[in-house]
Design an enzyme around this catalytic site. Structure first.
Site, PDB file in Angstrom:
ATOM      1  N   TYR A  62       0.853  -1.187   0.000  1.00 15.06           N
ATOM      2  CA  TYR A  62       0.000   0.000   0.000  1.00 15.06           C
ATOM      3  C   TYR A  62       0.891   1.241   0.000  1.00 15.06           C
ATOM      4  O   TYR A  62       1.490   1.593   1.005  1.00 15.06           O
ATOM      5  CB  TYR A  62      -0.930   0.032   1.208  1.00 15.06           C
ATOM      6  CG  TYR A  62      -1.870  -1.147   1.328  1.00 15.06           C
ATOM      7  CD1 TYR A  62      -2.225  -1.927   0.222  1.00 15.06           C
ATOM      8  CD2 TYR A  62      -2.420  -1.499   2.555  1.00 15.06           C
ATOM      9  CE1 TYR A  62      -3.097  -3.004   0.346  1.00 15.06           C
ATOM     10  CE2 TYR A  62      -3.296  -2.571   2.694  1.00 15.06           C
ATOM     11  CZ  TYR A  62      -3.617  -3.319   1.578  1.00 15.06           C
ATOM     12  OH  TYR A  62      -4.480  -4.394   1.718  1.00 15.06           O
ATOM     13  N   HIS A 136       0.149 -11.921   0.947  1.00 21.91           N
ATOM     14  CA  HIS A 136      -0.915 -11.083   0.382  1.00 21.91           C
ATOM     15  C   HIS A 136      -1.564 -11.738  -0.841  1.00 21.91           C
ATOM     16  O   HIS A 136      -2.783 -11.733  -1.004  1.00 21.91           O
ATOM     17  CB  HIS A 136      -0.307  -9.722  -0.006  1.00 21.91           C
ATOM     18  CG  HIS A 136      -1.294  -8.604  -0.107  1.00 21.91           C
ATOM     19  ND1 HIS A 136      -0.925  -7.290  -0.037  1.00 21.91           N
ATOM     20  CD2 HIS A 136      -2.626  -8.601  -0.284  1.00 21.91           C
ATOM     21  CE1 HIS A 136      -1.996  -6.540  -0.167  1.00 21.91           C
ATOM     22  NE2 HIS A 136      -3.042  -7.304  -0.320  1.00 21.91           N
ATOM     23  N   SER A 215     -12.839  -5.569   2.042  1.00 23.40           N
ATOM     24  CA  SER A 215     -13.858  -4.892   1.220  1.00 23.40           C
ATOM     25  C   SER A 215     -15.277  -5.293   1.635  1.00 23.40           C
ATOM     26  O   SER A 215     -16.113  -5.639   0.789  1.00 23.40           O
ATOM     27  CB  SER A 215     -13.639  -5.150  -0.276  1.00 23.40           C
ATOM     28  OG  SER A 215     -12.425  -4.576  -0.705  1.00 23.40           O
ATOM     29  N   PRO A 216     -15.578  -5.240   2.934  1.00 21.10           N
ATOM     30  CA  PRO A 216     -16.914  -5.661   3.388  1.00 21.10           C
ATOM     31  C   PRO A 216     -18.015  -4.707   2.926  1.00 21.10           C
ATOM     32  O   PRO A 216     -19.192  -5.058   2.956  1.00 21.10           O
ATOM     33  CB  PRO A 216     -16.783  -5.652   4.913  1.00 21.10           C
ATOM     34  CG  PRO A 216     -15.711  -4.639   5.184  1.00 21.10           C
ATOM     35  CD  PRO A 216     -14.735  -4.769   4.043  1.00 21.10           C
ATOM     36  N   GLY A 218     -18.013  -3.473  -0.129  1.00 24.37           N
ATOM     37  CA  GLY A 218     -17.923  -3.447  -1.597  1.00 24.37           C
ATOM     38  C   GLY A 218     -17.138  -2.240  -2.081  1.00 24.37           C
ATOM     39  O   GLY A 218     -17.494  -1.616  -3.071  1.00 24.37           O
ATOM     40  N   GLY A 220     -17.038   0.568  -0.864  1.00 29.41           N
ATOM     41  CA  GLY A 220     -17.830   1.793  -0.711  1.00 29.41           C
ATOM     42  C   GLY A 220     -19.102   1.798  -1.536  1.00 29.41           C
ATOM     43  O   GLY A 220     -20.002   2.585  -1.276  1.00 29.41           O
ATOM     44  N   PHE A 221     -19.217   0.879  -2.513  1.00 32.72           N
ATOM     45  CA  PHE A 221     -20.416   0.855  -3.366  1.00 32.72           C
ATOM     46  C   PHE A 221     -21.650   0.525  -2.532  1.00 32.72           C
ATOM     47  O   PHE A 221     -22.716   1.129  -2.696  1.00 32.72           O
ATOM     48  CB  PHE A 221     -20.230  -0.182  -4.488  1.00 32.72           C
ATOM     49  CG  PHE A 221     -21.204  -0.035  -5.633  1.00 32.72           C
ATOM     50  CD1 PHE A 221     -22.567  -0.251  -5.455  1.00 32.72           C
ATOM     51  CD2 PHE A 221     -20.763   0.322  -6.906  1.00 32.72           C
ATOM     52  CE1 PHE A 221     -23.462  -0.116  -6.514  1.00 32.72           C
ATOM     53  CE2 PHE A 221     -21.653   0.471  -7.966  1.00 32.72           C
ATOM     54  CZ  PHE A 221     -23.010   0.236  -7.763  1.00 32.72           C
TER      55      PHE A 221
HETATM   56  P1  ATR Z   1     -11.626  -1.713   1.273  1.00 30.89           P
HETATM   57  O1  ATR Z   1     -11.527  -2.948   2.120  1.00 30.89           O
HETATM   58  O2  ATR Z   1     -11.133  -1.955  -0.105  1.00 30.89           O
HETATM   59  O3  ATR Z   1     -11.090  -0.489   1.938  1.00 30.89           O
HETATM   60  P2  ATR Z   1     -14.446  -1.305   1.958  1.00 30.89           P
HETATM   61  O4  ATR Z   1     -14.064  -1.419   3.368  1.00 30.89           O
HETATM   62  O5  ATR Z   1     -15.471  -2.247   1.422  1.00 30.89           O
HETATM   63  O6  ATR Z   1     -13.183  -1.465   1.017  1.00 30.89           O
HETATM   64  O7  ATR Z   1     -14.904   0.174   1.599  1.00 30.89           O
HETATM   65  C1  ATR Z   1     -14.101   1.299   1.800  1.00 30.89           C
HETATM   66  C2  ATR Z   1     -14.839   2.483   1.262  1.00 30.89           C
HETATM   67  O8  ATR Z   1     -16.070   2.647   1.970  1.00 30.89           O
HETATM   68  C3  ATR Z   1     -14.109   3.789   1.374  1.00 30.89           C
HETATM   69  O9  ATR Z   1     -14.341   4.520   0.193  1.00 30.89           O
HETATM   70  C4  ATR Z   1     -14.781   4.474   2.562  1.00 30.89           C
HETATM   71  O10 ATR Z   1     -14.800   5.879   2.386  1.00 30.89           O
HETATM   72  P3  ATR Z   1     -14.299   6.903   3.532  1.00 30.89           P
HETATM   73  O11 ATR Z   1     -12.821   6.749   3.576  1.00 30.89           O
HETATM   74  O12 ATR Z   1     -14.741   8.209   3.002  1.00 30.89           O
HETATM   75  O13 ATR Z   1     -14.971   6.493   4.790  1.00 30.89           O
HETATM   76  C5  ATR Z   1     -16.190   3.952   2.474  1.00 30.89           C
HETATM   77  N1  ATR Z   1     -16.848   3.876   3.791  1.00 30.89           N
HETATM   78  C6  ATR Z   1     -16.401   3.260   4.892  1.00 30.89           C
HETATM   79  N2  ATR Z   1     -17.291   3.352   5.885  1.00 30.89           N
HETATM   80  C7  ATR Z   1     -18.323   4.074   5.402  1.00 30.89           C
HETATM   81  C8  ATR Z   1     -19.556   4.520   5.954  1.00 30.89           C
HETATM   82  N3  ATR Z   1     -19.922   4.217   7.186  1.00 30.89           N
HETATM   83  N4  ATR Z   1     -20.379   5.271   5.157  1.00 30.89           N
HETATM   84  C9  ATR Z   1     -20.019   5.576   3.886  1.00 30.89           C
HETATM   85  N5  ATR Z   1     -18.882   5.172   3.312  1.00 30.89           N
HETATM   86  C10 ATR Z   1     -18.033   4.420   4.055  1.00 30.89           C
END
Ligand code: ATR
Length: 349
Positions: A62, A136, A215-216, A218, A220-221
């Protein structure tokens, strides 16, 4: 400060105990747009620790390196003892840029590389020991027994406490575990990514291995649907993710709307619902949502008090089968290409 007491869970069968929800630190410095201001991220990490979220997830790739360096800064001044620190090795980057979009990467599980990567991470993190050290991505050219053999030595030397694998197939997990106990397997698991449920998760459960869901939300989707897709910056890696693109995204907005409806019924946010669904999968499952905002961290902790009944769970279960688009961009290695050659074919150089 969040008012919920974050429970602790046992991860794996070797004694590792972590907060029931972790914190994915990747987006603080890498992949999801430009790196965020360091003082804010340090503040966020301290806030998480004081709220009971103590399981921090990073990787040497990262940045590369910038995420581990950030954690070193955050964990100075006595914070190290409060944390279960997980990092990863195995994805080698050829060049370093702030956005990484053009970085060439290769996967390496060679024993000499494993050792060098571990020592470099220890140095960058400024710690004497890594609590959980994951491979990883699996190097499909090197028998997993060979990589695990080196990890076992690192445990014996006290450089790492526990071993994990990420994006590993069931057979690779089984072979690895026969060399040295695997404490945790990290995999993408969420309402729209459920392919690990068929074989990988049952194998982890059979072997007593903890499950860490990355990525729980998705990416952020599942939290924000169109709002996140429409606001991605040019350097955000999610632009290359099929589910975030064109017709797939348009289609997937309908899934987000469905999640939103169930969330409204449950009186929680879509993020909380997505995380609660994972928290309800069992005490051996630890989601590690990534966030860069205290407000979102608080919301995510709130997922621990969302109660889902069987009817809610089954209403949510059908969502994954309707998703459009692969979960990773083309060429990105997953558990599907993580089977390694038999040990009998290995000739050390
Ligand atoms: P990863 O594991 O790849 O980080 P993730 O945990 O599924 O993926 O999602 C991360 C994304 O969700 C980030 O874009 C995060 O945005 P912020 O950094 O702005 O928070 C977003 N995210 C995390 N928690 C959130 C919440 N409670 N509401 C809206 N977006 C959230």
């Amino acid at each position: 400060m969040a008012t919920i007491m974050v429970p602790r869970i046992k991860l794996g069968s070797q004694g590792l105990e972590v907060s029931a929800q972790g914190l994915g630190c990747m987006g603080m410095t890498a992949y999801y747009g430009t790196p965020k201001p360091q003082p804010d991220m340090i503040n966020l990490i301290h806030y998480a620790l004081n709220s009971g979220i103590t399981f921090l997830d990073t990787s040497d790739v990262y940045g590369p390196h910038t995420n581990e360096i950030l954690l070193a800064k955050a964990l100075g001044g006595g914070m190290r003892e409060k944390v279960e620190l997980a990092t990863k090795f195995g994805i080698r980057s050829s060049i370093s840029t702030p956005t990484k979009s053009s970085v060439q990467q290769s996967i390496c599980g060679d024993p000499a590389y494993v050792r060098a990567a571990c020592e470099a991470s220890l140095k960058r993190l400024d710690v004497e020991c890594i609590d959980l050290y994951y491979q990883h991505r699996i190097d499909k050219h090197i028998p997993i027994e060979v990589t695990m053999g080196e990890l076992k030595k690192l445990v014996e030397e006290g450089k790492i406490k526990y071993v994990g694998l990420s994006e590993a197939s069931a057979s690779t997990i089984r072979r690895a575990h026969a060399v040295h106990p695997v404490t945790a397997v990290q995999l993408e698991w969420s309402l729209w990514s459920r392919d690990a449920e068929e074989e990988i998760i049952p194998t982890c459960r059979e072997l007593g291995i903890g499950i860490v869901a990355y990525s729980p939300l998705g990416r952020g989707f599942l939290s924000s649907g169109p709002k996140i897709v429409e606001n991605l910056s040019e350097v955000d890696r999610r632009k290359s993710h099929p589910r975030f693109q064109g017709e797939n995204a348009e289609h997937n907005y309908k899934l987000y709307e469905r999640i939103n409806k169930v969330a409204a019924k449950k009186g929680c946010t879509p993020s909380q619902l997505a995380l609660a669904w994972l928290h309800h999968q069992g005490k051996d499952v630890c989601p590690i949502p990534g966030t860069t905002k205290i407000e979102n961290l608080n919301q995510n902790i709130g997922a621990l008090s969302v109660n889902l009944i069987a009817e809610d769970m089954s209403e949510l279960e059908s969502i994954a089968s309707a998703v459009k688009g692969d979960r990773q961009p083309p060429g990105v290695s997953t558990w599907k290409d993580s089977d390694t050659p038999p040990l009998s074919t290995w000739k050390a150089t």
